[in-house]
Design an enzyme around this catalytic site. Structure first.
Site, PDB file in Angstrom:
ATOM      1  N   GLY A 304       0.828  -1.208   0.000  1.00  0.00           N
ATOM      2  CA  GLY A 304       0.000   0.000   0.000  1.00  0.00           C
ATOM      3  C   GLY A 304       0.858   1.251   0.000  1.00  0.00           C
ATOM      4  O   GLY A 304       1.895   1.338  -0.673  1.00  0.00           O
ATOM      5  N   SER A 305       0.448   2.242   0.798  1.00  0.00           N
ATOM      6  CA  SER A 305       1.074   3.572   0.745  1.00  0.00           C
ATOM      7  C   SER A 305       2.510   3.609   1.248  1.00  0.00           C
ATOM      8  O   SER A 305       3.186   4.626   1.089  1.00  0.00           O
ATOM      9  CB  SER A 305       0.234   4.570   1.547  1.00  0.00           C
ATOM     10  OG  SER A 305      -1.038   4.733   0.951  1.00  0.00           O
ATOM     11  N   ILE A 306       3.008   2.542   1.852  1.00  0.00           N
ATOM     12  CA  ILE A 306       4.426   2.466   2.199  1.00  0.00           C
ATOM     13  C   ILE A 306       5.274   2.744   0.961  1.00  0.00           C
ATOM     14  O   ILE A 306       6.318   3.395   1.024  1.00  0.00           O
ATOM     15  CB  ILE A 306       4.773   1.065   2.772  1.00  0.00           C
ATOM     16  CG1 ILE A 306       4.136   0.866   4.146  1.00  0.00           C
ATOM     17  CG2 ILE A 306       6.278   0.855   2.837  1.00  0.00           C
ATOM     18  CD1 ILE A 306       4.783   1.637   5.265  1.00  0.00           C
ATOM     19  N   LYS A 308       4.806   4.708  -1.398  1.00  0.00           N
ATOM     20  CA  LYS A 308       4.864   6.121  -1.800  1.00  0.00           C
ATOM     21  C   LYS A 308       6.204   6.751  -1.432  1.00  0.00           C
ATOM     22  O   LYS A 308       6.598   7.767  -2.012  1.00  0.00           O
ATOM     23  CB  LYS A 308       3.720   6.896  -1.146  1.00  0.00           C
ATOM     24  CG  LYS A 308       2.342   6.501  -1.673  1.00  0.00           C
ATOM     25  CD  LYS A 308       1.215   7.150  -0.895  1.00  0.00           C
ATOM     26  CE  LYS A 308      -0.151   6.680  -1.402  1.00  0.00           C
ATOM     27  NZ  LYS A 308      -1.280   7.201  -0.609  1.00  0.00           N
TER      28      LYS A 308
END
Length: 585
Positions: A304-306, A308
């Site tokens: 997921g957003s890790i 980013k």
């Protein structure tokens, strides 16, 4: 006629005698160590049939934490009793008084025994030094107070350390030129498997006596203590784990009811694993049940957003970010109105703090437009694609790896994904086919925390002989610059903004005694529950602390979690508070 029959019968008898002699020769002289297709060691079987024994130490090497605390086994002083005591007149009362039990309790266990045994209550009754001396001073045949190795209770770092077991086929495959007993145990998983060539047992320390067909003493009551007395073996593997930290992080995972997932904590300076927790736990009765043997910190997961963080690093270097540039964070990555998150127009820094999907989907698409390989290049620079555990040459073992169970991560599965704008946008927020191991994520945070230099992760510091002299040390590698110091500093500031920004996804950690910097992540898994009304997600938080002088890097992940499961933020809070107190002592 009768004479011919007699000759024929004599001939048959003679052939039978020769066959019998040949068979006896095969059994007693020729195939004594590998009889029949099962490769039975007849010498060992004969000895086992005529002896009863207690193995005090199986001779296999052991693991300790960095301060010498045993991780896999622990030595306990215990009372061992032999069953022939049932037929003897001996001072039961005296022994019972020394160990603090009743005569009846002691004799009850003895009456049930068919083999030598360790006297137990709820568990092995542990003796003090004076009790050991008092018991052995009595010199009662069949009564011994000895130091015996037991498996450490509590299952600390159990998936990282791994398990052992008997497997004749695998034993011969690994060691075709060595003559081991078929009962020799070998490492099946974890460090037990990686370091098996060093750990494999040579000789056992044991108490034994010879018995007749009825189980009585064959040569009197002379119980032998067999000790190889080798000052060099068994080997000790000195890991980088810190046992009190490992123990506490296990408790924290259980307190927060982590059903599936893991925690990995690194020492940033040495880039070593201080603690590794994986759930579910190993089922001691059935280790292969419910994926208990799987170390989820070494298995790639949807981040997921890790992810980013990777997009942010590339965007900074490719100058896609300016102080005046803003992003519409009221929109989804497909340009539609976001019914869940309506953050409005935000800067890049604010976008990172609230984890705006549209911002990083847009930046990922722009990066792929510049170079379809740039995202993968930055992921590789951070060590997110390859294995990050220590590898190198150890004596005649080339490319020896400490973490044999570690798997590689992935970002793109096909080149088509790199050029399809809609797929790239999904990759930008850590979805589609992006999978990273928690260990690699923690290592990325350590890289950022120390200023951009990436090192491989060590789990074992050195191997020692039994007498404490050094056998081999695993050096820290030279490292390489994953990102520029300037980029690393910008990422450090972004990760801290996630915590200090009132709207940040980790703002609940603002008041901790150590200043934390990190990134949250929630990844869809594609697995639905409750008739499709809810989807399981992977919930992450990874980062480093203290912010101004980074000491620890970490990754916490709850896998296949429901929305109401304990948050990695809450787990991180407990970890940071504990380590702050731990560091004060």
């Amino acid at each position: 006629m009768i004479e011919k029959r007699m000759k024929r019968f004599a001939y048959i008898c003679l052939v039978g005698i020769f066959i019998l002699i040949g068979r006896l020769a095969q059994i007693q002289l020729i195939d004594t160590e590998n009889f029949a297709k099962e490769q039975i060691n007849l010498l060992e079987a004969s000895v086992r049939q005529r002896t009863q024994q207690v193995v005090v130490d199986n001779g296999r090497g052991t693991f300790t934490d960095k301060n010498g605390i045993s991780l896999s086994t622990e030595p306990l002083s215990v009372l061992i009793l032999f069953p022939f005591l049932k037929e003897m007149d001996w001072d039961v009362e005296r022994v019972a008084n020394i160990i603090g039990t009743s005569r009846e309790h002691l004799t009850e266990q003895l009456e049930k025994a068919k083999d030598p045994f360790v006297f137990r209550d709820d568990g092995p009754v542990v003796l003090d030094d004076w009790q050991v001396k008092e018991i052995n001073a009595l010199q009662i045949p069949g009564v011994f107070a000895v130091n015996k190795q037991f498996e450490r209770p509590g299952q600390y770092a159990s998936q990282l350390i791994g398990i052992v077991g008997e497997n004749e086929e695998e034993l011969k495959k690994r060691y075709p030129d060595r003559n081991f007993s078929n009962e020799t145990v070998i490492g099946i998983t974890g460090l037990e498997k990686s370091f098996d060539p060093f750990l494999i047992q040579e000789e056992q320390t044991k108490l034994l006596y010879h018995v007749d067909g009825k189980g009585g003493p064959l040569f009197g009551l002379d119980v032998k203590y067999i000790n190889p007395s080798n000052p060099f073996y068994p080997i000790k593997i000195i890991t980088t784990l810190d046992f009190p930290i490992q123990q506490k992080l296990e408790e924290i995972a259980d307190d927060h009811r982590m059903n599936k997932g893991g925690i990995v904590l690194l020492d940033i300076e040495s880039n070593t694993i201080l603690a590794n927790v994986s759930r579910p736990k190993i089922d001691e009765k059935d280790p292969y049940r419910n994926d208990g043997l799987v170390n989820y910190t070494l298995k790639p997961q949807y981040p997921g957003s890790i992810f980013k963080t990777v997009i942010a690093a590339a965007s900074i270097d490719y100058k896609l970010i300016t102080p005046s540039r803003t992003f519409d964070c009221s929109k989804t990555i497909h340009g539609e109105e976001d019914d869940v998150y309506d953050h409005g127009i935000l800067t890049f820094q604010e976008s990172f703090a609230v984890s705006c999907n549209n911002t990083f989907a847009t930046l990922a698409e722009e990066l792929a437009g510049i170079d379809p390989n740039v995202i993968e290049t930055y992921g590789d620079a951070f060590g997110l694609i390859d294995e990050v555990g220590w590898k190198g040459d150890v004596f005649h073992f080339t490319d020896f790896t400490q973490l044999s169970d570690e798997e590689e991560g992935q970002i793109f599965l096909t080149d088509t994904e790199k050029t399809d704008a809609q797929l790239v946008r999904l990759v930008g927020i850590g979805q589609l086919n992006v999978k990273l191991t928690p260990l690699a994520v923690a290592n990325m945070m350590a890289t950022i925390g120390r200023g951009g230099t990436r090192y491989s992760v060590r789990t074992v510091d050195r191997i020692e002989y039994e007498n404490g002299s050094k056998f081999f040390s695993f050096p820290m590698d030279e490292g390489e610059e994953a990102i520029r110091p300037y980029t690393a500093e910008k990422l450090r500031q972004l990760l801290r903004e996630v915590v200090v920004n009132p709207q940040g996804t980790a703002s609940a950690l603002q008041d901790l005694p150590y200043e934390v910097a990190g990134k949250t992540g929630t990844a869809e898994t594609g697995i639905f529950v409750d008739d499709g009304n809810e989807q399981f997600v992977n919930r992450w938080f990874a980062g480093f602390f203290p912010y101004n002088d980074p000491k620890y890097a970490f990754a916490v992940v709850q896998l296949d979690a429901r929305k109401d499961s304990s948050s990695p933020i809450s787990i991180t809070r407990d970890i940071v508070e504990f380590l702050y107190e731990y560091d004060q002592h």
